[in-house]
Design a protein around this motif. Structure first.
Motif, PDB file in Angstrom:
ATOM      1  N   PRO A  17       0.976  -1.063   0.046  1.00  0.00           N
ATOM      2  CA  PRO A  17       0.072   0.069  -0.118  1.00  0.00           C
ATOM      3  C   PRO A  17       0.790   1.145  -0.131  1.00  0.00           C
ATOM      4  CG  PRO A  17      -0.828  -1.532   1.506  1.00  0.00           C
ATOM      5  CD  PRO A  17       0.410  -2.224   1.141  1.00  0.00           C
ATOM      6  N   GLU A  18       1.907   1.127   0.905  1.00  0.00           N
ATOM      7  CA  GLU A  18       2.536   2.544   0.867  1.00  0.00           C
ATOM      8  C   GLU A  18       3.349   2.997  -0.548  1.00  0.00           C
ATOM      9  OE1 GLU A  18       3.276  -0.030   2.793  1.00  0.00           O
ATOM     10  OE2 GLU A  18       2.860   0.682   4.933  1.00  0.00           O
ATOM     11  N   THR A  20       2.046   1.975  -3.388  1.00  0.00           N
ATOM     12  CA  THR A  20       0.854   2.473  -4.190  1.00  0.00           C
ATOM     13  C   THR A  20       0.720   4.068  -4.024  1.00  0.00           C
ATOM     14  OG1 THR A  20      -0.112   0.196  -4.305  1.00  0.00           O
ATOM     15  CG2 THR A  20      -1.556   2.072  -4.933  1.00  0.00           C
ATOM     16  N   VAL A  21       0.683   4.217  -2.642  1.00  0.00           N
ATOM     17  CA  VAL A  21       0.658   5.823  -2.306  1.00  0.00           C
ATOM     18  C   VAL A  21       1.675   6.579  -2.907  1.00  0.00           C
ATOM     19  CG1 VAL A  21       0.708   7.499  -0.417  1.00  0.00           C
ATOM     20  CG2 VAL A  21      -0.616   5.503  -0.212  1.00  0.00           C
ATOM     21  N   PHE A  24       1.220   6.888  -6.834  1.00  0.00           N
ATOM     22  CA  PHE A  24      -0.085   7.771  -6.980  1.00  0.00           C
ATOM     23  C   PHE A  24       0.279   9.181  -6.893  1.00  0.00           C
ATOM     24  CE2 PHE A  24      -4.498   9.338  -5.121  1.00  0.00           C
ATOM     25  CZ  PHE A  24      -4.872   9.795  -6.623  1.00  0.00           C
ATOM     26  N   GLY A  25       1.108   9.565  -5.659  1.00  0.00           N
ATOM     27  CA  GLY A  25       1.616  10.912  -5.424  1.00  0.00           C
ATOM     28  C   GLY A  25       2.507  11.284  -6.578  1.00  0.00           C
ATOM     29  N   VAL A  28       0.323  12.374  -9.739  1.00  0.00           N
ATOM     30  CA  VAL A  28      -0.653  13.244  -9.855  1.00  0.00           C
ATOM     31  C   VAL A  28       0.676  14.398  -9.749  1.00  0.00           C
ATOM     32  CG1 VAL A  28      -1.798  14.894  -8.306  1.00  0.00           C
ATOM     33  CG2 VAL A  28      -2.353  12.463  -8.882  1.00  0.00           C
ATOM     34  N   HIS A  39      -5.673  17.078 -14.801  1.00  0.00           N
ATOM     35  CA  HIS A  39      -5.034  15.618 -14.239  1.00  0.00           C
ATOM     36  C   HIS A  39      -5.961  14.740 -15.288  1.00  0.00           C
ATOM     37  CE1 HIS A  39      -2.652  16.927 -10.968  1.00  0.00           C
ATOM     38  NE2 HIS A  39      -3.477  17.935 -10.951  1.00  0.00           N
ATOM     39  N   LEU A  40      -5.280  13.424 -15.037  1.00  0.00           N
ATOM     40  CA  LEU A  40      -5.770  12.112 -15.517  1.00  0.00           C
ATOM     41  C   LEU A  40      -6.733  11.547 -14.561  1.00  0.00           C
ATOM     42  CD1 LEU A  40      -2.137  10.811 -16.549  1.00  0.00           C
ATOM     43  CD2 LEU A  40      -3.736  11.432 -17.919  1.00  0.00           C
ATOM     44  N   ARG A  41      -7.591  10.726 -15.130  1.00  0.00           N
ATOM     45  CA  ARG A  41      -8.368   9.926 -14.337  1.00  0.00           C
ATOM     46  C   ARG A  41      -7.845   8.815 -13.934  1.00  0.00           C
ATOM     47  NH1 ARG A  41     -13.793   6.473 -15.602  1.00  0.00           N
ATOM     48  NH2 ARG A  41     -14.302   5.816 -13.453  1.00  0.00           N
ATOM     49  N   ILE A  42      -7.365   8.455 -12.758  1.00  0.00           N
ATOM     50  CA  ILE A  42      -6.699   7.524 -12.219  1.00  0.00           C
ATOM     51  C   ILE A  42      -7.668   6.514 -11.402  1.00  0.00           C
ATOM     52  CG2 ILE A  42      -4.759   6.727 -10.772  1.00  0.00           C
ATOM     53  CD1 ILE A  42      -3.768   9.616 -11.472  1.00  0.00           C
ATOM     54  N   LEU A  43      -7.761   5.202 -11.782  1.00  0.00           N
ATOM     55  CA  LEU A  43      -8.520   4.202 -10.973  1.00  0.00           C
ATOM     56  C   LEU A  43      -7.384   3.166 -10.000  1.00  0.00           C
ATOM     57  CD1 LEU A  43     -10.938   3.303 -13.646  1.00  0.00           C
ATOM     58  CD2 LEU A  43     -11.542   4.763 -11.608  1.00  0.00           C
ATOM     59  N   ILE A  44      -7.734   3.257  -8.949  1.00  0.00           N
ATOM     60  CA  ILE A  44      -6.970   2.476  -8.169  1.00  0.00           C
ATOM     61  C   ILE A  44      -7.445   1.261  -7.286  1.00  0.00           C
ATOM     62  CG2 ILE A  44      -5.109   2.446  -6.204  1.00  0.00           C
ATOM     63  CD1 ILE A  44      -4.562   5.297  -6.784  1.00  0.00           C
ATOM     64  N   ASP A  46      -6.253  -0.663  -4.670  1.00  0.00           N
ATOM     65  CA  ASP A  46      -5.305  -0.891  -3.554  1.00  0.00           C
ATOM     66  C   ASP A  46      -5.708  -2.121  -2.692  1.00  0.00           C
ATOM     67  OD1 ASP A  46      -2.888   0.203  -1.997  1.00  0.00           O
ATOM     68  OD2 ASP A  46      -4.531   0.369  -0.404  1.00  0.00           O
TER      69      ASP A  46
ATOM     70  N   VAL B  21      -4.813  12.262  -2.899  1.00  0.00           N
ATOM     71  CA  VAL B  21      -3.496  11.591  -2.706  1.00  0.00           C
ATOM     72  C   VAL B  21      -3.123  11.797  -1.225  1.00  0.00           C
ATOM     73  CG1 VAL B  21      -0.946  11.828  -3.077  1.00  0.00           C
ATOM     74  CG2 VAL B  21      -2.325  12.036  -4.929  1.00  0.00           C
ATOM     75  N   PHE B  24      -5.664   9.365   0.922  1.00  0.00           N
ATOM     76  CA  PHE B  24      -4.994   8.177   0.617  1.00  0.00           C
ATOM     77  C   PHE B  24      -3.909   7.894   1.603  1.00  0.00           C
ATOM     78  CE2 PHE B  24      -3.182   4.971  -2.496  1.00  0.00           C
ATOM     79  CZ  PHE B  24      -3.681   4.020  -2.192  1.00  0.00           C
ATOM     80  N   VAL B  28      -3.563   5.143   4.573  1.00  0.00           N
ATOM     81  CA  VAL B  28      -2.665   3.833   4.738  1.00  0.00           C
ATOM     82  C   VAL B  28      -1.783   4.158   6.091  1.00  0.00           C
ATOM     83  CG1 VAL B  28      -0.786   2.715   3.529  1.00  0.00           C
ATOM     84  CG2 VAL B  28      -2.722   3.525   2.257  1.00  0.00           C
ATOM     85  N   ILE B  42      -8.837  -0.542  -0.414  1.00  0.00           N
ATOM     86  CA  ILE B  42      -9.036   0.680  -0.815  1.00  0.00           C
ATOM     87  C   ILE B  42      -9.273   0.875  -2.431  1.00  0.00           C
ATOM     88  CG2 ILE B  42      -8.625   3.593  -0.584  1.00  0.00           C
ATOM     89  CD1 ILE B  42      -6.690   2.381   1.840  1.00  0.00           C
ATOM     90  N   ILE B  44     -10.165   3.563  -5.478  1.00  0.00           N
ATOM     91  CA  ILE B  44     -10.091   4.928  -5.575  1.00  0.00           C
ATOM     92  C   ILE B  44     -10.697   5.410  -6.901  1.00  0.00           C
ATOM     93  CG2 ILE B  44      -8.878   7.140  -5.605  1.00  0.00           C
ATOM     94  CD1 ILE B  44      -6.910   5.868  -3.629  1.00  0.00           C
ATOM     95  N   ASP B  46     -10.149   8.252  -8.620  1.00  0.00           N
ATOM     96  CA  ASP B  46      -9.618   9.554  -8.835  1.00  0.00           C
ATOM     97  C   ASP B  46      -9.938  10.496 -10.215  1.00  0.00           C
ATOM     98  OD1 ASP B  46      -7.583  11.860  -7.793  1.00  0.00           O
ATOM     99  OD2 ASP B  46      -6.727  11.173  -9.632  1.00  0.00           O
ATOM    100  N   PRO B  48     -10.677  13.806 -11.903  1.00  0.00           N
ATOM    101  CA  PRO B  48     -10.717  15.169 -12.094  1.00  0.00           C
ATOM    102  C   PRO B  48     -11.812  15.954 -12.739  1.00  0.00           C
ATOM    103  CG  PRO B  48      -8.869  14.393 -13.326  1.00  0.00           C
ATOM    104  CD  PRO B  48      -9.648  12.978 -12.819  1.00  0.00           C
TER     105      PRO B  48
END
Lengths: 245, 245
Positions: A17-18, A20-21, A24-25, A28, A39-44, A46, B21, B24, B28, B42, B44, B46, B48
């Protein structure tokens, strides 16, 4: 107005998970944007319950392939037009993910990392891998680098245990100097034995070891982050949109 | 072994992406875990491209409600058993999200923030809101605090323009001192006029303004982060599992 040529990114995450964070960070933060809509649409997805990749590769535990395939199908059902997986070891099962989502581009973190290494150091002859036991056993990096004419060094058995201990410590949330020091020591031994570039070939490693941290004989040794390599490739392809289809 | 009583968290995100971000990462980090498998699953979205909440509330743009309802349905289809929305203004459309996912608990960020405020300061009489125009116009916080016997202060028109400028700057990725200074100055004026607690009632605000940053007459003024309040409530409910169903 939304740029319809952009691709929605699906992320097979949770490994761990960390990481993935972190992915993702960085995704973005690296997207050129002056407002939300850029921004992009991002599906996660996790999902920390994906079976252990190293055990699956070693045959000592269940294969994560069916779980990864299910995640890929779910992300595509929700709208993902491009799939990424910020976990190196899971790429041993890349073919299963691709098969589960025919027609949807899958961006290999392994290929992105090899390309980033060669872009930074076109003349590189030998790299060192900081990776899980599973990633090393699967030889996914060995094959990709050797196909590019680059030789691969891995830690000896004692050092590899240190690498695994550090990765598990990071997964426990320990971001202090102990894990970083252990990884740096292993990286510096491999560099002193001839590796010119260190590959952070596990997405937990860049959480504590960064480019600029590794030095041998007073010289900096490049550290290539597999996370950063996948971020850059994801943005390039997702923004190109139609070209990747 | 996975604890089957845990709930899979669905996140309606992208409002804005940096705030998602932040949520999330904090979710975590705050989950008690010693290995990947201890974490929550989780999901998500995301996205925009959700229509602007402030414009939707003011009636000067399309309502984001149908978009939010679609996101909720997609997350539930993928396995979400609990829904959260790390965007304050979007809670003006909370009823539409709940209606789109009957039987799936929705955790209100507004309620979580009011509860966190009263837990920190049971005697609080007056709070100040740092929020978007839409959140203020919707009066979602006014209603929730006033129902709890707490009075609400908002910035005057000039100061509110400063707040909106700061929020847009943060959305452009500007995390430097300018946005933080502007928000702090507005918060300190409201506190000097009698507000005892400052509510970071927009999930962009905690990206630059933190508890400990606001001082009046040499005393610290509590800053309650709506993001942190939602993180704490999400973990509490998701780990209680069956109780929330």
């Amino acid at each position: 107005m939304t740029d319809v040529t952009r691709l929605c990114v699906g992320v097979l995450g949770g490994m761990g998970p960390e990481a993935t964070v972190d992915f993702f960070g960085k995704l973005v933060a690296a997207t050129p944007a002056t407002r939300d809509g850029d921004h992009l649409r991002i599906l996660i997805d996790d999902d920390p319950t994906v079976p252990d990749r190293s055990a699956g590769i070693a045959g000592t535990g269940p294969s994560p392939a069916p779980h990864l395939a299910r995640m890929a199908r779910g992300l595509v059902a929700l709208g993902a037009q491009l799939l990424v997986m910020p976990c190196n070891g899971a790429h041993a099962f890349e073919a299963d993910v691709r098969a589960a989502a025919p027609g949807v581009p899958f961006l290999s973190l392994i290929e992105a990392t090899v390309a980033a290494t060669r872009a930074r150091r076109p003349d590189v002859v030998r790299v060192a891998l900081l990776a899980t036991d599973g990633t090393l056993a699967s030889r996914i990096y060995h094959r990709a680098f050797e196909a590019a004419g680059v030789r691969v060094s891995v830690p000896d058995a004692d050092d590899q245990r240190q690498v695994m201990d550090a990765i598990y410590a990071i997964k426990r949330g320990e971001r202090g100097p102990a894990a970083a020091d252990a990884l740096r020591a292993v990286a510096e031994r491999l560099a002193s034995e001839g590796a010119e570039v260190v590959i952070a070939a596990c997405t937990e490693v860049p959480l504590v070891l960064r480019d600029g941290d590794v030095r041998v004989h007073g010289h900096n040794v490049d550290v290539i982050s597999s996370t950063d390599a996948l971020v850059a490739r994801t943005i390039a392809v997702a923004l190109r949109g139609a070209e990747a289809r």
